[in-house]
Scaffold this active site. Sequence first.
Site, mmCIF file in Angstrom:
data_model
loop_
_atom_site.group_PDB
_atom_site.id
_atom_site.type_symbol
_atom_site.label_atom_id
_atom_site.label_comp_id
_atom_site.label_asym_id
_atom_site.label_seq_id
_atom_site.Cartn_x
_atom_site.Cartn_y
_atom_site.Cartn_z
ATOM 1 N N GLY A 44 0.795 -1.213 0.000
ATOM 2 C CA GLY A 44 0.000 0.000 0.000
ATOM 3 C C GLY A 44 0.832 1.270 0.000
ATOM 4 O O GLY A 44 0.385 2.311 -0.478
ATOM 5 N N ASP A 163 3.445 -4.848 14.430
ATOM 6 C CA ASP A 163 2.937 -5.602 13.277
ATOM 7 C C ASP A 163 3.638 -6.960 13.168
ATOM 8 O O ASP A 163 4.080 -7.363 12.093
ATOM 9 C CB ASP A 163 3.120 -4.802 11.986
ATOM 10 C CG ASP A 163 2.218 -5.304 10.846
ATOM 11 O OD1 ASP A 163 1.249 -6.037 11.140
ATOM 12 O OD2 ASP A 163 2.491 -4.956 9.684
#
Length: 296
Positions: A44, A163
């Site tokens: 992204g 993450d």
Amino acid sequence: MSYCLNPNCPKPLNPENLNFCLTCGSKLLLKERYRAIKPLGQGGFGRTFLAVDEDKPSKPVCVIKQFYPQAQGTSTIQKAVELFTQEAVRLEELGHHPQIPNLLAYFTQDDRQYLLQEYIDGANLAQELDHQGAYNEAQIRQLLADLVPVLEFIHQHHVIHRDIKPENIIRRTSDRLPILVDFGASKFVSSASLNQPGTSIGSAEFVAPEQVRGQALYASDIYSLGVTCVNLLSQNSPFNLFDVTQNQWVWRHYLNTPISENLGKVLDKMLEIVPAQRYQTAGELLAALNLQPQKP
């Protein structure tokens, strides 16, 4: 082969050793030394390429990360810029650790931001899971023994990764050690900022409940590592391993091979919904695994 880094170039493949793209005329060398040779992936926020450092006699391989956001909207783009820059800052702050990629350079060229880092040769744990199937207890214990000290290291440097998931752990081919990658979502915390809410960041299947609400803690990384472990043990999506009607984990129902009560209790504590009921530090987790915590 040389690969043109201009996102709008219709024919990015070029012969080796050229300095300018035959199709669009863009420079093929970054900082007059780094040459992209093939794309590795696109997300992204940007694109990644395998590259060589032509400034060194051995021409070692490295990774180019090019900031190239796909999202629309000013605020979204600004957040993307922040996260891209953040990865470079975190890698520099952490310094050298054998299980974290080294930051080689961070700069802007032709109005695009680039991050250069060490190339890790190997497959990530999600690819490994697809290839070899569910992990057994010995493999999970080894993974924890190898990776929890890395968590301890980054937490001692006041960084929360935010993450942790199988895709962000690469098993290095040369020594089989797990390498923790992608610090784009990581956060530097002080004692004052630790309890202050921020932006919700992380991968939905692996993220801790408090992190969804914008408040990441050191124990949030421990939770995500726990989710990673039960995902690898069961070869099932974490969404399947949690019963939302009962608000509890049911990961044992999905195991092909039972694990010991001891490891089960450790994983259960890593996966506690309430942060205060989890291991608060990586050192506590190492102790529970009967492993010697590293000294600061």
